[in-house]
Enzyme design. Structure first.
Site, PDB file in Angstrom:
ATOM      1  N   TYR A 100      -3.461 -11.015   0.449  1.00  0.00           N
ATOM      2  CA  TYR A 100      -4.334  -9.976   1.320  1.00  0.00           C
ATOM      3  C   TYR A 100      -4.004  -9.966   2.721  1.00  0.00           C
ATOM      4  O   TYR A 100      -3.821  -9.054   3.488  1.00  0.00           O
ATOM      5  CB  TYR A 100      -5.732 -10.303   0.870  1.00  0.00           C
ATOM      6  CG  TYR A 100      -6.682  -9.233   1.236  1.00  0.00           C
ATOM      7  CD1 TYR A 100      -6.867  -8.053   0.883  1.00  0.00           C
ATOM      8  CD2 TYR A 100      -7.433  -9.720   2.568  1.00  0.00           C
ATOM      9  CE1 TYR A 100      -7.930  -7.366   1.364  1.00  0.00           C
ATOM     10  CE2 TYR A 100      -8.458  -8.624   3.055  1.00  0.00           C
ATOM     11  CZ  TYR A 100      -8.548  -7.455   2.325  1.00  0.00           C
ATOM     12  OH  TYR A 100      -9.534  -6.730   2.586  1.00  0.00           O
ATOM     13  N   LYS A 102      -2.452  -7.252   5.155  1.00  0.00           N
ATOM     14  CA  LYS A 102      -2.907  -6.481   5.987  1.00  0.00           C
ATOM     15  C   LYS A 102      -2.565  -6.903   7.821  1.00  0.00           C
ATOM     16  O   LYS A 102      -2.757  -6.074   8.512  1.00  0.00           O
ATOM     17  CB  LYS A 102      -4.736  -7.007   6.058  1.00  0.00           C
ATOM     18  CG  LYS A 102      -5.423  -6.984   4.841  1.00  0.00           C
ATOM     19  CD  LYS A 102      -5.627  -5.189   4.558  1.00  0.00           C
ATOM     20  CE  LYS A 102      -6.719  -4.747   3.778  1.00  0.00           C
ATOM     21  NZ  LYS A 102      -6.795  -3.549   3.547  1.00  0.00           N
TER      22      LYS A 102
END
Ligand code: NDP
Length: 248
Positions: free
Chosen positions: A155, A159
């Protein structure tokens, strides 16, 4: 601009959570909002609610992990509406785990849904935006992508990748009237964070300057400004909307 010339906004992950708040806010701002996520039911309900409130909305049920389907949806909207002014890449998932136990499958799924989809949607939207010499692209990142977060290698990498993508698109398209910025939310109360323990929530609260967890509307307010006509001089920026959690 008259209502027949409404700016058109394509918002992914609009069925619930932060994306739903963004869609409602952009509709209030007078945009025609195209609601996108996998399931048609919630999108149809939200489109009806927006119209009942005097706004303008339509929807497309698309899995943003399916690059061909996503590109087709973006191109269809530009063709059907005759314009595509605003793109908000918000759809996202988590598949958390410590790095030693993280499978290739969980790594790839998060990169595909959270990062590759933004690249695909931007590439599909850019031609129309450049033709009209106007575009506002907002990517929804995360403070995890700025400062990292144990248990979120996939993640945080996705990002962080969005930040590089944002700055590059800002440089490539800035001369054509197209801006690209990223909002990095902190802890926002949605389905994504609903299952986190009370201990984790209290731990986060202790680190925040503003002593409350965030709401979708906190993010939507920032998106509203970044997508406005008057924000044409703001590009390549990372804005952490996190109640002072990181101050990054
Ligand atoms: P939710 O889990 O509440 O909502 C996720 C949204 O994304 C839903 O509308 C979901 O719709 C959609 N979605 C997920 N996968 C896909 C897919 N493959 N194709 C199309 N749509 C998809 O998440 P949040 O609202 O909390 O998060 C929104 C964004 O904000 C994400 O990018 C997230 O990473 C980011 N963020 C959230 C934070 C938080 O604290 N909540 C903090 C930092 C960043 P459906 O399931 O119907 O397809």
């Amino acid at each position: 601009m008259t209502t027949t010339e409404r700016r058109v906004a394509f918002v992914t992950g609009a069925s619930r959570g932060i994306g739903r708040s963004i869609a409602q806010r952009l509709a209030k701002d007078g945009r025609h909002v195209v609601l996108v996520s996998r399931s048609a039911g919630p999108l149809s309900d939200l489109a009806s609610q927006i119209k009942d409130a005097g706004g303008s909305a339509s929807f497309k049920a698309v899995d943003v992990g399916d690059s061909a389907a996503l590109a087709k949806a973006v191109e269809e909207v530009a063709a059907e509406q005759g314009r595509l002014d605003i793109l908000v890449n918000n759809a996202g998932i988590t598949k958390d785990g410590l790095v030693l136990r993280m499978s290739d499958e969980d790594w790839n799924a998060v990169i595909q849904t959270n990062l590759t989809s933004a690249f695909v949607a931007i590439r599909a939207a850019a031609r129309e935006m450049m033709r009209k010499k106007f575009g506002r692209i907002v990517n929804i990142g995360s403070t995890s992508g700025v400062v990292g977060n144990a248990g979120q290698a996939n993640y945080a990498a996705a990002k962080a990748g969005l930040i590089g993508l944002t700055k590059t698109i800002a440089r490539e398209l800035g001369g054509k009237g197209v801006t690209c910025n990223l909002i990095a939310p902190g802890f926002i109360e949605t389905d994504m964070t609903a299952n986190l323990s009370q201990d984790i929530k209290e731990g986060v609260l202790k680190m925040m300057a503003v002593k409350r967890l965030g709401a979708g509307e906190d993010i939507a307010a920032a998106v509203s400004y970044m997508t406005s006509d008057e924000a044409g001089f703001l590009t390549g920026q990372v804005l952490c909307v996190d109640g002072g959690l990181t101050m990054c």
